[in-house]
Design a protein around this motif. Structure first.
Motif: not given
Length: 278
Positions: A78-83, A45-58
Motif C-alpha cells: 500500500e505504501l509502495g515499499i519493496d521488501i 506498521l507505523g514505522t513503515l509509514e514513517k519510512i515511506a514519508d521520508m522517501g525510502y522505497k525499500a
C-alpha cells in the motif's frame, strides 16, 4: 498514489529501469530495519509509514516484529515499499536444529515475498582456517538449496571480521569461491569493508557480478558509525561507483545515533536525495 501506479513502479524498479529520480542504473534507496529497530519493535506498521514519508522505497527486514507476513506485505504494498531481502541468522549454537529453524524462517520470508534471504553473519575464529571455510561453505550450500527450493536466493552479508585473511585471501572471498554463485549472492557492507582496511569501491568492483544488494554507512574515526555525509568515507564518490555496478538495492544502516534513530534515518535519506539517489 494510485494502486496501479504503485504496481507499475514496483515492477519496473525490479527490472532496474526506474527509481525515484528517474535515472536508469541507480539502485533503489532502502533502509535496513536494524537502523530503526527501536521504532519497529514498538510499531512496525507505523514505522513503515514513517519510512515511506521520508522517501525510502525499500526495507530489509530483520524479523517478525509480531506482525503476520501477509499483514506486513499488504501495508508495504500500500505504501509502495519493496521488501526484497530479509536477514535470517543461522543457529550455529545448536547445529542439530539449524536446518529446521532456517526452514521456519524462510517460510515466513516467502510469505512476505522477498527475493533474498540474507545471512547477516557467520562465526569466525581469531585465525580462521581453510577447514573452517569448508565447514561454513557446507552449511551455506545447504541453506542455499533450501532457499532456492522456495524460489528465493541466499545472500551473505559481511562485517570486518569476515574479511580476516585465510591463506592470504579474505574469508568472505573464500566463501564466495566455495559456494556456487547460483546458490548464494553477496550483500556487501561497504562501511565494514572500509573498516577492515579495504577500498569499498574496489572491493565492489571485484564482486560486481555477484552483488545485487549493499549496505551503505559511514564511520567516524574508529568503529562508531554516523550519518552518510558526516564520516571519513567519501560517500559521494562511493555512490557514483555503486551506480556503475549491478546493485539493485542499497540499504542505509546505522547503529549509533546522536539524537534518535528516526532523526538519523531522515538525515541519511535527505543526503541521498540531495545527491539524486532517492
Amino acid at each position: 498514489m494510485s494502486s496501479l501506479r504503485i504496481m507499475y513502479e514496483r515492477s519496473t524498479r525490479r527490472c532496474g529501469r526506474w527509481n525515484r529520480g528517474g535515472y536508469m542504473g541507480k539502485p533503489i534507496a532502502g533502509i535496513q530495519m536494524y537502523a530503526l529497530r527501536d521504532e519497529a519493535e514498538r510499531d512496525i506498521l507505523g514505522t513503515l509509514e514513517k519510512i515511506a514519508d521520508m522517501g525510502y522505497k525499500a526495507i530489509e527486514s530483520i524479523g517478525y516484529f509480531n506482525s503476520p507476513p501477509e499483514q506486513l506485505k499488504k501495508r508495504a504494498d500500500e505504501l509502495g515499499i519493496d521488501i526484497p531481502s530479509m536477514l535470517v541468522s543461522l543457529n550455529f549454537k545448536t547445529l542439530a536444529k539449524l536446518d529446521r529453524d532456517f526452514a521456519n524462517d524462510i517460510e515466513y520470508a516467502a510469505g512476505i515475498g522477498v527475493s533474498y534471504i540474507t545471512v547477516p553473519w557467520v562465526p569466525m575464529h581469531e585465525q580462521p582456517t581453510i577447514e573452517d571455510m569448508h565447514f561454513l561453505a557446507d552449511v551455506l550450500i545447504r541453506c542455499g538449496e533450501q532457499t532456492k527450493a522456495l524460489g528465493m536466493k541466499l545472500a551473505l552479508h559481511n562485517h570486518d571480521y569476515e574479511l580476516k585473511l585465510v591463506d592470504g585471501k579474505p574469508a568472505f572471498d573464500r566463501l564466495l569461491e566455495l559456494v556456487p554463485e547460483e546458490l548464494m549472492a553477496a550483500e556487501l557492507d561497504l562501511g565494514w569493508i572500509y573498516i577492515a582496511g579495504y577500498n569499498p569501491a574496489e572491493y565492489l568492483k571485484k564482486h560486481k557480478a555477484r552483488t545485487p544488494l549493499v549496505h551503505i554507512r559511514n564511520f567516524k574515526t574508529g568503529r562508531k558509525d554516523t550519518e552518510l555525509g558526516k564520516g571519513v568515507i567519501e560517500m559521494e564518490q562511493l555512490l557514483q561507483e555503486i551506480e556503475k555496478t549491478d546493485v539493485q538495492y542499497m540499504f542505509v544502516e546505522q547503529e549509533d545515533f546522536l539524537t534518535s534513530s528516526l532523526d538519523s534515518a531522515k538525515a541519511n535519506i535527505l543526503y541521498l536525495k540531495k545527491l539524486g539517489y532517492a
